[in-house]
Design an enzyme around this catalytic site. Structure first.
Site, PDB file in Angstrom:
ATOM      1  N   GLY A  30      59.983   8.147 -20.124  1.00 25.11           N
ATOM      2  CA  GLY A  30      59.544   8.107 -21.517  1.00 25.11           C
ATOM      3  C   GLY A  30      58.310   8.946 -21.787  1.00 25.11           C
ATOM      4  O   GLY A  30      58.199   9.578 -22.840  1.00 25.11           O
ATOM      5  N   ASP A 140      48.472   7.035 -18.949  1.00 27.34           N
ATOM      6  CA  ASP A 140      49.194   6.121 -18.067  1.00 27.34           C
ATOM      7  C   ASP A 140      48.490   5.618 -16.812  1.00 27.34           C
ATOM      8  O   ASP A 140      47.398   6.038 -16.467  1.00 27.34           O
ATOM      9  CB  ASP A 140      50.551   6.723 -17.715  1.00 27.34           C
ATOM     10  CG  ASP A 140      51.662   5.700 -17.942  1.00 27.34           C
ATOM     11  OD1 ASP A 140      51.356   4.573 -18.361  1.00 27.34           O
ATOM     12  OD2 ASP A 140      52.837   6.024 -17.707  1.00 27.34           O
ATOM     13  N   HIS A 164      51.217   3.723 -21.114  1.00 29.87           N
ATOM     14  CA  HIS A 164      52.632   3.734 -21.494  1.00 29.87           C
ATOM     15  C   HIS A 164      53.397   2.519 -21.000  1.00 29.87           C
ATOM     16  O   HIS A 164      54.571   2.366 -21.309  1.00 29.87           O
ATOM     17  CB  HIS A 164      53.303   5.003 -20.959  1.00 29.87           C
ATOM     18  CG  HIS A 164      52.846   6.235 -21.667  1.00 29.87           C
ATOM     19  ND1 HIS A 164      53.604   6.888 -22.614  1.00 29.87           N
ATOM     20  CD2 HIS A 164      51.681   6.921 -21.596  1.00 29.87           C
ATOM     21  CE1 HIS A 164      52.933   7.926 -23.075  1.00 29.87           C
ATOM     22  NE2 HIS A 164      51.762   7.967 -22.464  1.00 29.87           N
ATOM     23  N   ARG A 266      66.248   4.958 -16.258  1.00 31.55           N
ATOM     24  CA  ARG A 266      65.780   5.415 -14.967  1.00 31.55           C
ATOM     25  C   ARG A 266      66.145   4.321 -13.989  1.00 31.55           C
ATOM     26  O   ARG A 266      66.139   3.135 -14.353  1.00 31.55           O
ATOM     27  CB  ARG A 266      64.259   5.588 -15.016  1.00 31.55           C
ATOM     28  CG  ARG A 266      63.770   6.912 -14.587  1.00 31.55           C
ATOM     29  CD  ARG A 266      62.275   7.114 -14.758  1.00 31.55           C
ATOM     30  NE  ARG A 266      61.544   6.008 -15.303  1.00 31.55           N
ATOM     31  CZ  ARG A 266      61.041   5.015 -14.584  1.00 31.55           C
ATOM     32  NH1 ARG A 266      61.188   4.996 -13.274  1.00 31.55           N
ATOM     33  NH2 ARG A 266      60.375   4.040 -15.170  1.00 31.55           N
ATOM     34  N   LYS A 271      64.235  -2.387 -15.156  1.00 35.57           N
ATOM     35  CA  LYS A 271      65.191  -2.151 -16.252  1.00 35.57           C
ATOM     36  C   LYS A 271      66.258  -3.230 -16.362  1.00 35.57           C
ATOM     37  O   LYS A 271      67.061  -3.219 -17.295  1.00 35.57           O
ATOM     38  CB  LYS A 271      65.858  -0.780 -16.083  1.00 35.57           C
ATOM     39  CG  LYS A 271      64.874   0.386 -16.048  1.00 35.57           C
ATOM     40  CD  LYS A 271      64.211   0.615 -17.392  1.00 35.57           C
ATOM     41  CE  LYS A 271      63.246   1.800 -17.343  1.00 35.57           C
ATOM     42  NZ  LYS A 271      62.520   1.961 -18.606  1.00 35.57           N
ATOM     43  N   ASP A 365      59.310  -3.866 -20.270  1.00 39.30           N
ATOM     44  CA  ASP A 365      59.260  -2.411 -20.475  1.00 39.30           C
ATOM     45  C   ASP A 365      58.164  -2.104 -21.492  1.00 39.30           C
ATOM     46  O   ASP A 365      58.084  -2.782 -22.525  1.00 39.30           O
ATOM     47  CB  ASP A 365      60.619  -1.927 -21.012  1.00 39.30           C
ATOM     48  CG  ASP A 365      60.874  -0.457 -20.692  1.00 39.30           C
ATOM     49  OD1 ASP A 365      59.893   0.291 -20.519  1.00 39.30           O
ATOM     50  OD2 ASP A 365      62.051  -0.061 -20.627  1.00 39.30           O
ATOM     51  N   LYS A 372      65.458   3.647 -28.943  1.00 42.69           N
ATOM     52  CA  LYS A 372      65.168   4.416 -30.164  1.00 42.69           C
ATOM     53  C   LYS A 372      66.018   5.678 -30.238  1.00 42.69           C
ATOM     54  O   LYS A 372      66.449   6.088 -31.312  1.00 42.69           O
ATOM     55  CB  LYS A 372      63.677   4.761 -30.212  1.00 42.69           C
ATOM     56  CG  LYS A 372      62.800   3.531 -30.383  1.00 42.69           C
ATOM     57  CD  LYS A 372      61.341   3.881 -30.602  1.00 42.69           C
ATOM     58  CE  LYS A 372      60.557   2.623 -30.973  1.00 42.69           C
ATOM     59  NZ  LYS A 372      59.143   2.904 -31.226  1.00 42.69           N
TER      60      LYS A 372
HETATM   61  P1  ADP Z   1      60.873   4.979 -18.805  1.00 38.25           P
HETATM   62  O1  ADP Z   1      59.742   5.659 -19.408  1.00 38.25           O
HETATM   63  O2  ADP Z   1      60.497   3.737 -18.070  1.00 38.25           O
HETATM   64  O3  ADP Z   1      61.721   5.849 -17.965  1.00 38.25           O
HETATM   65  P2  ADP Z   1      62.115   5.068 -21.457  1.00 38.25           P
HETATM   66  O4  ADP Z   1      63.344   4.405 -21.946  1.00 38.25           O
HETATM   67  O5  ADP Z   1      60.952   4.947 -22.356  1.00 38.25           O
HETATM   68  O6  ADP Z   1      61.822   4.471 -20.002  1.00 38.25           O
HETATM   69  O7  ADP Z   1      62.384   6.609 -21.253  1.00 38.25           O
HETATM   70  C1  ADP Z   1      63.436   7.097 -20.498  1.00 38.25           C
HETATM   71  C2  ADP Z   1      63.688   8.534 -20.876  1.00 38.25           C
HETATM   72  O8  ADP Z   1      64.468   9.138 -19.844  1.00 38.25           O
HETATM   73  C3  ADP Z   1      64.462   8.673 -22.152  1.00 38.25           C
HETATM   74  O9  ADP Z   1      63.973   9.744 -22.894  1.00 38.25           O
HETATM   75  C4  ADP Z   1      65.902   8.915 -21.700  1.00 38.25           C
HETATM   76  O10 ADP Z   1      66.620   9.749 -22.568  1.00 38.25           O
HETATM   77  C5  ADP Z   1      65.713   9.602 -20.376  1.00 38.25           C
HETATM   78  N1  ADP Z   1      66.791   9.208 -19.445  1.00 38.25           N
HETATM   79  C6  ADP Z   1      67.017   8.012 -18.937  1.00 38.25           C
HETATM   80  N2  ADP Z   1      68.097   8.021 -18.118  1.00 38.25           N
HETATM   81  C7  ADP Z   1      68.571   9.274 -18.113  1.00 38.25           C
HETATM   82  C8  ADP Z   1      69.649   9.944 -17.466  1.00 38.25           C
HETATM   83  N3  ADP Z   1      70.482   9.325 -16.612  1.00 38.25           N
HETATM   84  N4  ADP Z   1      69.806  11.234 -17.699  1.00 38.25           N
HETATM   85  C9  ADP Z   1      68.975  11.890 -18.531  1.00 38.25           C
HETATM   86  N5  ADP Z   1      67.954  11.322 -19.163  1.00 38.25           N
HETATM   87  C10 ADP Z   1      67.727  10.034 -18.963  1.00 38.25           C
HETATM   88  C1  G6P Z   2      57.464   5.898 -16.911  1.00 41.07           C
HETATM   89  C2  G6P Z   2      55.969   6.016 -16.713  1.00 41.07           C
HETATM   90  C3  G6P Z   2      55.565   7.468 -16.599  1.00 41.07           C
HETATM   91  C4  G6P Z   2      56.365   8.153 -15.518  1.00 41.07           C
HETATM   92  C5  G6P Z   2      57.846   7.935 -15.763  1.00 41.07           C
HETATM   93  C6  G6P Z   2      58.719   8.529 -14.666  1.00 41.07           C
HETATM   94  O1  G6P Z   2      57.787   6.477 -18.112  1.00 41.07           O
HETATM   95  O2  G6P Z   2      55.305   5.374 -17.773  1.00 41.07           O
HETATM   96  O3  G6P Z   2      54.191   7.604 -16.324  1.00 41.07           O
HETATM   97  O4  G6P Z   2      56.084   9.520 -15.471  1.00 41.07           O
HETATM   98  O5  G6P Z   2      58.126   6.566 -15.863  1.00 41.07           O
HETATM   99  O6  G6P Z   2      58.301   8.093 -13.416  1.00 41.07           O
HETATM  100  P1  G6P Z   2      57.881   9.120 -12.256  1.00 41.07           P
HETATM  101  O7  G6P Z   2      57.282   8.231 -11.212  1.00 41.07           O
HETATM  102  O8  G6P Z   2      59.124   9.777 -11.831  1.00 41.07           O
HETATM  103  O9  G6P Z   2      56.919  10.081 -12.820  1.00 41.07           O
END
Ligand code: ADP
Ligand code: G6P
Length: 754
Positions: A30, A140, A164, A266, A271, A365, A372
């Site tokens: 995110g 973050d 975040h 992710r 999640k 989360d 969104k």
């Molecule tokens: P987090 O920040 O914990 O990963 P969020 O839902 O806020 O959770 O953000 C996840 C972001 O990663 C979103 O913008 C989403 O579109 C992207 N994302 C999640 N899973 C995938 C995937 N399998 N492939 C591509 N983009 C992904």
């Molecule tokens: C969440 C965290 C971010 C982080 C992202 C992906 O969105 O708030 O700070 O960058 O996850 O995680 P990663 O460890 O791959 O950077």
């Protein structure tokens, strides 16, 4: 030109060496997607880790043109640093703890010194680039020390910090090793932002409970600066999802009448993917009519694959998917389709648009942008969102079907309701959510944070950059010492708690150290100098702690005085007993029973209720109740109710610290330097009783009638050491004491000042 300097652990693109070539790919998560729209390579810089393991000192020179073009400044991290700072501290401890999943924290202690070193490297990298008009925005949980470290290097910089992820309840946050340092790091910013009001309240409670600083109207004074707290729910990068043009990519669903439930995450244990799959399994078990007619597609992008908890988690999902498909699948129907890889933006939009039900059920989360993005993508205003109430997004998306992700049966019911929902209701819910999601997008979120940051009373104007609090303390010390040196006599009037020693949890713990006693003795033995300690403490305590010194002592806010060493204690000429004493004690005893952590202190003619160690909210409510009960009880009596630093006190009226020192002022020759130092409201009465040329000094940030101010007990001690040295010509301890204060080994917050 003012530039925006973004600072986050990860850059928007992550680099990898593949067969000797450098490959850049979009970073997941995110933060990266949300900030994407904020970063303009022409107008700002983005500091972060490139994803490569580097030897310390290397500067990724080979790739530097590519980074420059993207406005990125890579901060190099070695393999060991990645392991210790990113994997062990950030993702091993802070991530699970802030998501309230503390059983995920490994037993082995995390290497916090590396967290500090890497945060310092980020702060140094930013400081090296910083220009006067720049705005710095740190992001973050990996970089919570950076604002404080940067502030130390650039006191007048305008710095914002945004978290975040959730900020947990104070009971959970308190389990974090070095928690105070983390809070202090975040308070280095001018503005600290959170996704929800709940996270902000938790942070404020932690600051109050663990640092003892009051937070009022979303502001806290720290290090002589005002720090603002605020709620800024992050929006999706709507422009990428809401384009009404039909997506070129179609979902993989086959027979047209099969309904599609979709999960996109992710691959992270926060999640809630396993519980989500179990809820789907429950649905298949309890509603056999759905078998063969629904499909669950779970897309998961692998994440933090070197962190042990994530490896175990990945295996668990593989097994679960296999089990459900084994139990319910047929030759023509696979109930759960599981794709463990990133999918392209196009494919993602295609999936969001084709699914019937979007299932977003994290256990916890910070925000969750997937929810969104799904809503933004639904140009047809159709589709149903099932959303965990533990995602920050739930605060804004009431039209979703909100669920408790731990309540498996209810989640299954919500999935069923979603599949059954009639088109009118679907549209009504979606339309209303969509309006908000499209309006409150990522650029608006950034603008609103940066706008609020702009409004904070920043740090000092640039020409005053060097005049930090330390310099002001130094100026006050020099002024007082110079005045004392040229005076014919000196009279020092010193409060005890909060002035000579730091405020501590219980009154009994503030006994003077040997070095304080020796400092007071040295001062008092200087020619033409008299020292008085003017305290709210009882006589017996002052006698036991300071009785052997050649100083005047004044107890119970001036009720009792011993004008010089060896003199008798005399009592002020006021009524002999505290009126309604029994009732006062009974009220305070009740308050102690009702409010754990509080205690009663009896004095010869007075009673105090101390609440420093109690829960601040509980204590505040009790304080209001107790105060009003005492005021009513003592109406018309010669007694007063007095609020001090986390203490409520009942004492006789007609006597105060001002009246107590009146005899000491009698017959003082002209040209005497009177130096009075205190930190409490009772000291204001002392200040008020002194002639206008007295050097009255208030300790701390609050309002006071004193002419001068010192920031801490440590600074008071430095002043006294300076005074002792100026009179004696030499003070051997001073150099080492000053060095210790400057090095931070002695601080105002430490109860063990030598
Ligand atoms: P987090 O920040 O914990 O990963 P969020 O839902 O806020 O959770 O953000 C996840 C972001 O990663 C979103 O913008 C989403 O579109 C992207 N994302 C999640 N899973 C995938 C995937 N399998 N492939 C591509 N983009 C992904
Ligand atoms: C969440 C965290 C971010 C982080 C992202 C992906 O969105 O708030 O700070 O960058 O996850 O995680 P990663 O460890 O791959 O950077």
């Amino acid at each position: 030109m003012s530039r925006l300097l973004l600072v986050s652990n990860r850059l928007p693109v992550t680099a990898e060496h593949r067969r000797g070539k450098l490959v850049l790919k979009s970073s997941a998560g995110g933060l990266a997607t949300g900030l994407h729209s904020v970063h303009d390579p022409g107008k700002g810089l983005w500091f972060g880790w490139s994803g490569l393991n580097q030897k310390p000192g290397t500067d990724e020179a080979a790739e530097s043109d590519e980074w420059k073009r993207r406005g990125c400044v890579p901060v190099p991290l070695s393999r060991t640093e990645v392991r210790d700072y990113y994997e062990a501290c950030g993702n091993g401890v802070v991530w699970p703890l802030f998501h309230s999943l503390i059983d995920r924290i490994p037993l082995r202690p995390a290497p916090w010194d590396t967290y500090e070193t890497v945060n310092q490297r980020f702060a140094d990298a930013v400081a090296a680039e910083l220009r006067a008009d720049d705005v710095v925005w740190v992001h973050d949980y990996q970089l919570m020390r950076v604002p404080g470290l940067l502030r130390a290097k650039a006191p007048s910089a305008r710095v914002g910090f945004f978290l975040h992820i959730p900020f947990p309840a104070v009971e959970i946050f308190s389990a974090l090793p070095g928690r105070e340092r983390i809070l202090e790091g975040m308070l280095g910013a001018d503005l600290v932002g959170f996704h929800t009001a709940g996270y902000m309240r938790n942070f404020a409670a932690a600051v109050e409970r663990l640092l003892g600083l009051p937070v009022q109207d979303e502001r806290v004074t720290y290090g002589g600066r005002q720090v603002r707290l605020g709620v800024f729910p992050m929006g999706a990068d709507v422009a990428r999802y809401a384009d009404p043009a039909p997506s070129k990519s179609r979902s993989p669903r086959s027979p047209i009448d099969r309904r599609l439930l979709l999960g996109v995450d992710r691959l992270d244990y926060t999640k809630g993917i396993p519980r989500r799959l179990l809820a789907f399994e429950h649905l298949l078990r309890t509603r056999p009519e759905l078998r063969g007619r629904v499909c669950f597609l779970q897309i998961a992008v692998p994440s933090r694959t070197d962190v042990p908890a994530y490896k175990r988690f990945r295996r668990r999902i593989d097994e679960l998917v296999g089990r459900i498909n084994g139990a319910y699948g047929t030759s023509s129907w696979t109930p759960v389709q599981y794709v463990a890889r990133p999918v392209s933006q196009e494919q993602l939009v295609g999936l969001y648009r084709t699914c019937d039900v979007m299932v977003v059920t994290p256990l916890r989360d910070g925000m969750n942008l997937v929810a969104k993005e799904f809503v933004a993508s639904r140009v047809d205003e159709d589709g149903v969102l099932v959303l965990s109430e533990f995602a920050g997004a739930a605060d804004e998306m009431h039209e979703a079907l909100l669920v408790n992700p731990y309540d498996l049966e209810r989640v299954a019911d919500a999935l069923h309701t979603a599949l059954q929902m009639n088109p009118d209701e679907r549209r009504a819910r979606m339309r209303s959510m969509r309006r908000r999601v499209l309006h409150d997008d990522a650029p608006r979120w950034a603008r609103s944070f940066l706008g609020a940051l702009e409004e904070t009373e920043s740090a000092l104007p640039i020409e005053h950059e060097r005049r930090t609090r330390t310099d002001l303390d130094g100026a006050v010390r020099r002024l007082v010492v110079r005045a004392a040196e040229t005076a014919s006599q000196r009279l020092l009037l010193l409060d005890y708690d909060g002035t000579l020693t730091p405020l501590v949890a219980t009154p009994g713990l503030a006994a003077p150290t040997r070095s304080l006693l020796s400092l007071l003795r040295t001062l008092a033995e200087q020619p033409a100098t008299s020292v008085h300690v003017v305290s709210g403490r009882d006589r017996a305590t002052l006698d036991a702690w300071l009785g052997g010194l050649p100083v005047g002592l004044h107890a119970e806010h001036g009720l009792w005085s011993r004008m010089a060493a060896g003199a008798e204690w005399t009592r002020a000429d006021v009524v002999p007993t505290l009126p309604r004493e029994k009732d006062v004690v009974a009220l305070i005893e009740d308050a102690v029973k009702r409010t754990p952590g509080t205690l009663m202190e009896r004095k010869s003619t007075g009673v105090a209720w101390h609440y420093r160690q109690a829960d601040p909210k509980l204590a505040a409510a009790e304080l209001r109740r107790l105060r009003s009960a005492l005021v009513t009880l003592l109406d018309g009596e010669p007694a007063e109710v007095h609020a001090g630093h986390r203490v409520l006190e009942v004492r006789l009226s007609g006597v105060d610290k001002g009246t107590a020192i009146a005899p000491a002022l009698d017959g003082l020759p002209d040209g005497t330097a009177i130096i009075a130092i205190g930190d409490d409201r009772t000291d204001e009465q002392l200040f008020a009783a002194l002639p206008p040329d007295a050097m009255t000094i208030y300790v701390g940030d609050g309002p006071s009638r004193a002419r001068l101010r010192l920031s801490s007990v440590a600074e008071v001690r430095l002043l006294l050491v300076d005074l002792a040295r100026s009179a004696s010509g030499q003070w051997p301890l001073r150099a080492s004491f000053t060095a210790a204060v400057r090095a931070g080994t002695i601080s105002a917050a430490s109860p063990t000042i030598p």
